[in-house]
Design an enzyme around this catalytic site. Structure first.
Site, PDB file in Angstrom:
ATOM      1  N   ASP A  31      39.596  34.982  53.751  1.00  0.00           N
ATOM      2  CA  ASP A  31      38.152  35.184  53.574  1.00  0.00           C
ATOM      3  C   ASP A  31      37.334  34.024  54.124  1.00  0.00           C
ATOM      4  OD1 ASP A  31      39.001  37.409  52.215  1.00  0.00           O
ATOM      5  OD2 ASP A  31      38.032  36.931  50.320  1.00  0.00           O
ATOM      6  N   ALA A  90      42.612  41.287  51.491  1.00  0.00           N
ATOM      7  CA  ALA A  90      43.851  40.562  51.203  1.00  0.00           C
ATOM      8  C   ALA A  90      44.877  40.717  52.332  1.00  0.00           C
ATOM      9  CB  ALA A  90      44.439  41.067  49.890  1.00  0.00           C
ATOM     10  N   VAL A 129      16.619  45.620  43.361  1.00  0.00           N
ATOM     11  CA  VAL A 129      16.159  44.994  42.129  1.00  0.00           C
ATOM     12  C   VAL A 129      15.162  43.915  42.519  1.00  0.00           C
ATOM     13  CG1 VAL A 129      16.895  43.531  40.208  1.00  0.00           C
ATOM     14  CG2 VAL A 129      18.371  45.394  40.984  1.00  0.00           C
ATOM     15  N   GLY A 171      26.105  49.195  46.269  1.00  0.00           N
ATOM     16  CA  GLY A 171      26.963  50.384  46.419  1.00  0.00           C
ATOM     17  C   GLY A 171      28.045  50.143  47.445  1.00  0.00           C
ATOM     18  N   HIS A 208      56.305  69.250  54.793  1.00  0.00           N
ATOM     19  CA  HIS A 208      55.436  70.270  54.198  1.00  0.00           C
ATOM     20  C   HIS A 208      55.864  70.516  52.766  1.00  0.00           C
ATOM     21  CE1 HIS A 208      52.818  73.741  53.979  1.00  0.00           C
ATOM     22  NE2 HIS A 208      53.835  74.454  53.507  1.00  0.00           N
ATOM     23  N   GLY A 223      28.238  41.534  47.459  1.00  0.00           N
ATOM     24  CA  GLY A 223      28.968  40.864  48.522  1.00  0.00           C
ATOM     25  C   GLY A 223      29.630  39.581  48.035  1.00  0.00           C
TER      26      GLY A 223
HETATM   27  P1  NAD Z   1      30.145  44.878  49.829  1.00  0.00           P
HETATM   28  O1  NAD Z   1      29.685  44.152  51.008  1.00  0.00           O
HETATM   29  O2  NAD Z   1      31.263  45.836  49.956  1.00  0.00           O
HETATM   30  O3  NAD Z   1      28.937  45.709  49.203  1.00  0.00           O
HETATM   31  C1  NAD Z   1      27.752  45.127  48.793  1.00  0.00           C
HETATM   32  C2  NAD Z   1      26.676  46.193  48.804  1.00  0.00           C
HETATM   33  O4  NAD Z   1      25.546  45.688  48.160  1.00  0.00           O
HETATM   34  C3  NAD Z   1      26.252  46.591  50.199  1.00  0.00           C
HETATM   35  O5  NAD Z   1      26.265  47.987  50.279  1.00  0.00           O
HETATM   36  C4  NAD Z   1      24.844  46.023  50.316  1.00  0.00           C
HETATM   37  O6  NAD Z   1      24.008  46.790  51.136  1.00  0.00           O
HETATM   38  C5  NAD Z   1      24.391  46.052  48.873  1.00  0.00           C
HETATM   39  N1  NAD Z   1      23.364  45.088  48.503  1.00  0.00           N
HETATM   40  C6  NAD Z   1      23.237  43.800  48.921  1.00  0.00           C
HETATM   41  N2  NAD Z   1      22.198  43.214  48.285  1.00  0.00           N
HETATM   42  C7  NAD Z   1      21.679  44.139  47.456  1.00  0.00           C
HETATM   43  C8  NAD Z   1      20.599  44.135  46.528  1.00  0.00           C
HETATM   44  N3  NAD Z   1      19.865  43.047  46.317  1.00  0.00           N
HETATM   45  N4  NAD Z   1      20.321  45.265  45.838  1.00  0.00           N
HETATM   46  C9  NAD Z   1      21.080  46.393  46.039  1.00  0.00           C
HETATM   47  N5  NAD Z   1      22.117  46.440  46.893  1.00  0.00           N
HETATM   48  C10 NAD Z   1      22.411  45.332  47.586  1.00  0.00           C
HETATM   49  O7  NAD Z   1      30.419  43.769  48.722  1.00  0.00           O
HETATM   50  P2  NAD Z   1      31.194  43.827  47.336  1.00  0.00           P
HETATM   51  O8  NAD Z   1      31.262  45.230  46.822  1.00  0.00           O
HETATM   52  O9  NAD Z   1      30.564  42.784  46.492  1.00  0.00           O
HETATM   53  O10 NAD Z   1      32.629  43.374  47.735  1.00  0.00           O
HETATM   54  C11 NAD Z   1      32.805  42.135  48.417  1.00  0.00           C
HETATM   55  C12 NAD Z   1      33.963  42.203  49.356  1.00  0.00           C
HETATM   56  O11 NAD Z   1      35.149  42.186  48.612  1.00  0.00           O
HETATM   57  C13 NAD Z   1      34.034  43.484  50.176  1.00  0.00           C
HETATM   58  O12 NAD Z   1      33.244  43.430  51.311  1.00  0.00           O
HETATM   59  C14 NAD Z   1      35.489  43.516  50.502  1.00  0.00           C
HETATM   60  O13 NAD Z   1      35.701  42.691  51.604  1.00  0.00           O
HETATM   61  C15 NAD Z   1      36.139  42.912  49.287  1.00  0.00           C
HETATM   62  N6  NAD Z   1      36.662  43.957  48.396  1.00  0.00           N
HETATM   63  C16 NAD Z   1      37.600  44.821  48.875  1.00  0.00           C
HETATM   64  C17 NAD Z   1      38.110  45.807  48.056  1.00  0.00           C
HETATM   65  C18 NAD Z   1      39.150  46.739  48.588  1.00  0.00           C
HETATM   66  O14 NAD Z   1      39.761  46.411  49.597  1.00  0.00           O
HETATM   67  N7  NAD Z   1      39.336  47.898  47.987  1.00  0.00           N
HETATM   68  C19 NAD Z   1      37.651  45.953  46.761  1.00  0.00           C
HETATM   69  C20 NAD Z   1      36.702  45.051  46.305  1.00  0.00           C
HETATM   70  C21 NAD Z   1      36.213  44.061  47.128  1.00  0.00           C
END
Ligand code: NAD
Length: 471
Positions: free
Chosen positions: A313, A321, A236, A180, A445, A272
């Site tokens: 990264d 980015a 999971v 999430g 406004h 992640g």
């Molecule tokens: P994230 O770190 O944002 O979220 C990963 C989530 O997965 C965390 O909440 C974590 O607690 C959860 N998690 C980890 N292992 C798990 C498991 N086994 N089961 C259930 N939940 C689990 O990572 P992401 O969504 O993969 O995105 C990666 C990175 O890419 C982000 O941290 C961000 O830096 C970048 N990103 C940025 C944007 C943006 O700027 N809008 C959009 C997409 C990605």
């Protein structure tokens, strides 16, 4: 060939660096396997996801408009056309970056680099053959890749990472999103808007673990309506591909009282990303990599090898980015002889959900964790004229202030367009603005930007649209 600078990796970090270096008069080569500069962000990340999120928001808004007396009926989705739109967006941008590289005489070399020593590398070219390049300096900007733990690794096209999900293979009836965080919520929102029944499982007690809870609560209220299930404290434990779908065994709060075994048409794994720091030949240099896989750099983006810099990264979180681009420009200025460093006070973060969530500078959670005394000043969007006209009162603007100096240390936002609004917060933090500066700046406004000004007025107990009894 010999260049003053070689940039390895053509994402927003790498190409921003290469372009600036050319603007400063350096001879520059940029190495990347893609047809044009753009990297993960433009080819299979920020940009295509935002194109799809734009469409998703339109679908949601059209549905909601029946409340205003306008009924568009159920959307008819032409997936090929939608995919085409997304691909055109990517093509338009990457053609643009390709042109910009040419105009600047940046030598764009399509291929994969291998370091030979601290002043040379070999490119294995996409269209065959090798090219050896000598350089005075190199910037490593190879980004990151999805981190997929072994347990979630299933060799089946129905188990997707973000790249596969962005391809929109179909609209599955049921989609499990594991994680999430940014990607899970953004891409989960796209599929939910297109008609999938989406279940999000997050292993921690809350969505978006890095963000302040009061902001996340507003988003969660909306997400729980658009997603079929949002299960926190759930993980999971097993995943298997079967003929009728992906059979998943879950453990935790979400499946209490229900079956731990569930079948989904597709699964998106978004738990992640990990740095792409396994650059061939890195061991032939003094570049150090830490235990988490990040390349070690100082605040001038220098690695332990004097001729080699690293950005984006691969050097650490947040993996965003705009952080990479900024670091790229710092590295180039250092190489060009400027006395500069990466010393941003605020790196904004935006989650492009509906509503959007954004923050910059100090968060309330960080202040609490570090025992730093702050005052938090909040303006609820229910009191914003503009939010009411948009029927989008699901928002909150907050400032995190130093009680002594009244300086703005952090800004948090949730609401429609929060990703645009946060830029004012970044400027305020960077310029050392205080609550009075924000309060005295006349905001147009009726706009959502007024929520920034009024949250500063709240700090003084003088917000026009918030009544607080005098103490
Ligand atoms: P994230 O770190 O944002 O979220 C990963 C989530 O997965 C965390 O909440 C974590 O607690 C959860 N998690 C980890 N292992 C798990 C498991 N086994 N089961 C259930 N939940 C689990 O990572 P992401 O969504 O993969 O995105 C990666 C990175 O890419 C982000 O941290 C961000 O830096 C970048 N990103 C940025 C944007 C943006 O700027 N809008 C959009 C997409 C990605």
């Amino acid at each position: 060939m010999s260049y003053q600078l070689v940039v390895v990796g053509g994402g927003p970090g790498g190409y921003a660096a290469a372009f600036l270096a050319a603007d400063l008069g350096l001879s520059v080569a940029l190495v990347d396997p893609e047809p044009n500069p753009g990297g993960v962000c433009v080819y299979r990340g920020c940009i295509p996801s935002k194109a799809l999120l734009h469409v998703a928001n339109l679908v949601t808004e059209a549905k909601h408009s029946s409340a205003w007396g306008i009924d568009f009926g159920a959307p008819k989705i032409d997936l090929d056309k939608l995919r085409g739109f997304k691909n055109d967006v990517v093509k338009r941008l990457t053609n643009g970056t390709g042109q910009l590289a040419k105009f600047r005489k940046v030598q764009y070399i399509r291929g994969m680099a291998e370091l030979l020593d601290p002043h040379s590398l070999k490119v294995r070219k996409i269209d065959g053959g090798d090219e050896t390049i000598q350089f005075d300096h190199a910037i490593l900007a190879t980004g990151s890749v999805p981190a997929i733990p072994p347990m979630l690794k299933v060799e089946d096209p129905r188990v997707m990472d973000s790249t596969a999900a962005l391809e929109l293979p179909d609209i599955p009836k049921s989609l499990l999103v594991v994680g999430g965080g940014y990607i899970g919520l953004e891409l989960g929102s796209v599929y939910a808007a297109l008609g999938s029944a989406v279940t999000v499982v997050e292993m921690t007690p809350g969505l978006l673990p890095g963000a302040d809870r009061d902001l996340v609560d507003v988003l969660a209220r909306s997400i729980t309506k658009t997603m079929k299930n949002v299960w926190l404290n759930t993980r999971v434990v097993q995943m298997k591909a079967g003929p009728s779908g992906i059979r998943v065994t879950l453990e935790g709060e979400g499946v209490k009282g229900g079956s731990p075994e569930q079948v989904f048409d597709r699964v998106l794994v978004a738990v992640g990303r990990r740095p792409n720091s396994k650059i061939p030949g890195l061991e032939r240099t003094r570049v150090a990599v830490n235990e988490r896989g990040f390349i070690v750099v100082d605040e001038q983006m220098r690695t332990d090898e004097p001729s080699i810099f690293a950005i984006g990264d691969i050097v650490g979180e947040p993996m965003l980015a705009h952080k990479a681009s900024h670091e790229g420009r710092v590295a180039v200025e250092v190489i060009a002889g400027e006395n500069v460093a990466f010393e941003a006070r605020a790196i904004p973060a935006v989650v492009f959900t509906d509503p959007e969530l954004a923050w910059a500078g100090l968060t309330e959670a960080q202040a609490e964790k570090n025992g730093r005394k702050v005052v938090v000043s909040k303006f609820p969007w229910g009191a914003s004229g503009r939010a009411i006209t948009l029927d989008r009162v699901d928002g909150l603007t907050k400032l995190i202030l130093d009680p002594e100096t009244e300086r703005i240390l952090g800004v948090g936002l949730v609401g429609a367009g929060a990703g645009e609004l946060i830029a004012e917060g970044v400027l305020a933090i960077e310029m050392g603005a205080n609550a009075t500066d924000l309060k005295l700046s006349i905001h147009p406004h009726p706009t959502l930007t007024e929520t920034m000004m009024e949250s500063a007025e709240v700090f003084f107990g003088q917000a026009t649209h918030v009544y607080r009894p005098r103490r």
